[in-house]
Design an enzyme around this catalytic site. Structure first.
Site, mmCIF file in Angstrom:
data_model
loop_
_atom_site.group_PDB
_atom_site.id
_atom_site.type_symbol
_atom_site.label_atom_id
_atom_site.label_comp_id
_atom_site.label_asym_id
_atom_site.label_seq_id
_atom_site.Cartn_x
_atom_site.Cartn_y
_atom_site.Cartn_z
ATOM 1 N N LYS A 245 20.842 29.472 -13.099
ATOM 2 C CA LYS A 245 20.788 29.048 -14.705
ATOM 3 C C LYS A 245 20.329 30.079 -15.633
ATOM 4 O O LYS A 245 20.973 30.500 -16.575
ATOM 5 C CB LYS A 245 19.916 27.963 -14.779
ATOM 6 N N ARG B 63 14.378 17.911 -17.564
ATOM 7 C CA ARG B 63 14.492 17.670 -16.298
ATOM 8 C C ARG B 63 14.219 16.370 -15.701
ATOM 9 O O ARG B 63 13.885 16.240 -14.498
ATOM 10 C CB ARG B 63 13.024 18.747 -15.882
ATOM 11 N N ARG C 194 14.508 36.507 -4.971
ATOM 12 C CA ARG C 194 14.541 36.702 -6.408
ATOM 13 C C ARG C 194 13.182 37.507 -6.847
ATOM 14 O O ARG C 194 12.124 37.286 -6.415
ATOM 15 C CB ARG C 194 14.422 35.457 -7.093
ATOM 16 N N ARG D 259 7.964 35.633 -8.439
ATOM 17 C CA ARG D 259 7.292 34.290 -9.209
ATOM 18 C C ARG D 259 6.269 33.731 -7.776
ATOM 19 O O ARG D 259 6.771 33.661 -6.845
ATOM 20 C CB ARG D 259 8.161 33.540 -9.626
ATOM 21 N N ARG E 246 10.075 22.289 -5.170
ATOM 22 C CA ARG E 246 10.718 22.465 -6.332
ATOM 23 C C ARG E 246 12.327 21.751 -6.119
ATOM 24 O O ARG E 246 12.895 21.174 -6.966
ATOM 25 C CB ARG E 246 10.953 23.833 -6.750
HETATM 26 P P1 AMP Z 1 12.200 27.303 -14.430
HETATM 27 O O1 AMP Z 1 12.045 28.830 -14.710
HETATM 28 O O2 AMP Z 1 13.115 26.522 -15.180
HETATM 29 O O3 AMP Z 1 12.339 27.078 -12.594
HETATM 30 O O4 AMP Z 1 10.844 26.395 -14.367
HETATM 31 C C1 AMP Z 1 9.592 26.736 -13.733
HETATM 32 C C2 AMP Z 1 8.599 25.621 -13.714
HETATM 33 O O5 AMP Z 1 8.166 25.300 -15.253
HETATM 34 C C3 AMP Z 1 9.070 24.412 -13.295
HETATM 35 O O6 AMP Z 1 9.005 24.316 -11.788
HETATM 36 C C4 AMP Z 1 7.947 23.397 -13.836
HETATM 37 O O7 AMP Z 1 6.702 23.387 -13.322
HETATM 38 C C5 AMP Z 1 7.895 24.123 -15.282
HETATM 39 N N1 AMP Z 1 9.240 23.455 -16.216
HETATM 40 C C6 AMP Z 1 9.937 24.055 -16.307
HETATM 41 N N2 AMP Z 1 10.767 23.287 -17.573
HETATM 42 C C7 AMP Z 1 10.365 22.154 -17.418
HETATM 43 C C8 AMP Z 1 10.528 20.773 -17.805
HETATM 44 N N3 AMP Z 1 11.705 20.489 -18.626
HETATM 45 N N4 AMP Z 1 9.708 19.820 -17.744
HETATM 46 C C9 AMP Z 1 8.460 19.971 -16.925
HETATM 47 N N5 AMP Z 1 8.205 21.120 -16.429
HETATM 48 C C10 AMP Z 1 9.055 22.341 -16.622
#
Ligand code: AMP
Length: 218
Positions: free
Chosen positions: A13, A88, A127, A160, A171
């Protein structure tokens, strides 16, 4: 263009969002990037988010929704936006729908990147992310020119915390339980476009743009 990008962690994404945002001339709004930025700067929001992000859990809706509402109110988001990582869950999707309906700026499309679990684990465990500009690389598929250094800004690349295997597994569970239901939510509204997220980055971008051009009449 008001667009949402959805798909499991590791679907690409973030990478596709950068290409699509540049193509459509809209801001790329990544909730994960906003949380990580705040975590790095140890802001109040960052300290709160860290305990959830590091475990692969969702940050509470009340916090996330307010953060997104605030971001969408900025001037650069008035002519369109690409949301990456939000919503989400269905509750977040509902809040977003209300906010956009009040502003009379409904979504144009929801693009789903589809990919299977084995490929996700291979992608995420290799990654590497730039601490400075958030660009993504991969130890096998998208190597930086110099090991450990970002091609774009020379920042340091790191793994990360939530890209470790145990957290990846969590996740994926969170995605299946909480995020996947938004696919049906958007499909019912006739907004969903699904493309396979396999192949190289430019091939997937071209596929995404072709699918969006065919579906969105502006
Ligand atoms: P991402 O970079 O999109 O994989 O997001 C990393 C982490 O940020 C996720 O595993 C959540 O802990 C938090 N996060 C990101 N977007 C959201 C969201 N819309 N709602 C809740 N937590 C989020």
């Amino acid at each position: 263009m008001r667009l949402i990008l959805v798909g499991p962690p590791g679907a690409g994404k973030g990478t596709q969002a950068v290409h699509l945002a540049a193509h459509y001339g809209i801001p790329h709004i990544s909730t994960g990037d906003i949380f990580r930025h705040n975590m790095k700067n140890e802001t109040e929001l960052g300290l709160l988010a860290k305990s959830y992000v590091d475990r692969g859990e969702l940050v509470p809706d009340s916090v996330t929704n307010e953060m997104v509402k605030d971001r969408l109110s900025h001037a650069d988001a008035q002519a369109g936006f690409l949301l990456d990582g939000f919503p989400r869950n269905v509750l977040q999707a509902d809040v977003l729908r209300t906010v956009l309906a009040e502003a009379k700026t409904p979504l144009d499309a929801v693009l789903e990147l589809s990919i299977d679990d084995a490929e996700i684990i291979a992608r995420l465990s290799g990654r590497r992310t730039c601490r400075n500009c958030s660009a993504s690389f991969h130890t096998i598929y998208e190597k930086p020119a110099v090991d450990g250094i970002c091609d774009k800004c020379q920042g340091e690349l790191y793994q990360r915390e939530d890209d470790s295997e145990a957290v990846i597994t969590r996740r994926l569970e969170v995605y299946a339980e909480q995020t996947k239901p938004i696919i049906a939510f958007y499909s019912a509204q006739g907004l969903l476009i699904t493309i396979p997220a396999v192949g190289d980055v430019t091939e997937i971008s071209s596929r995404a743009i072709a699918a969006l051009s065919a579906a969105v009449v502006r």
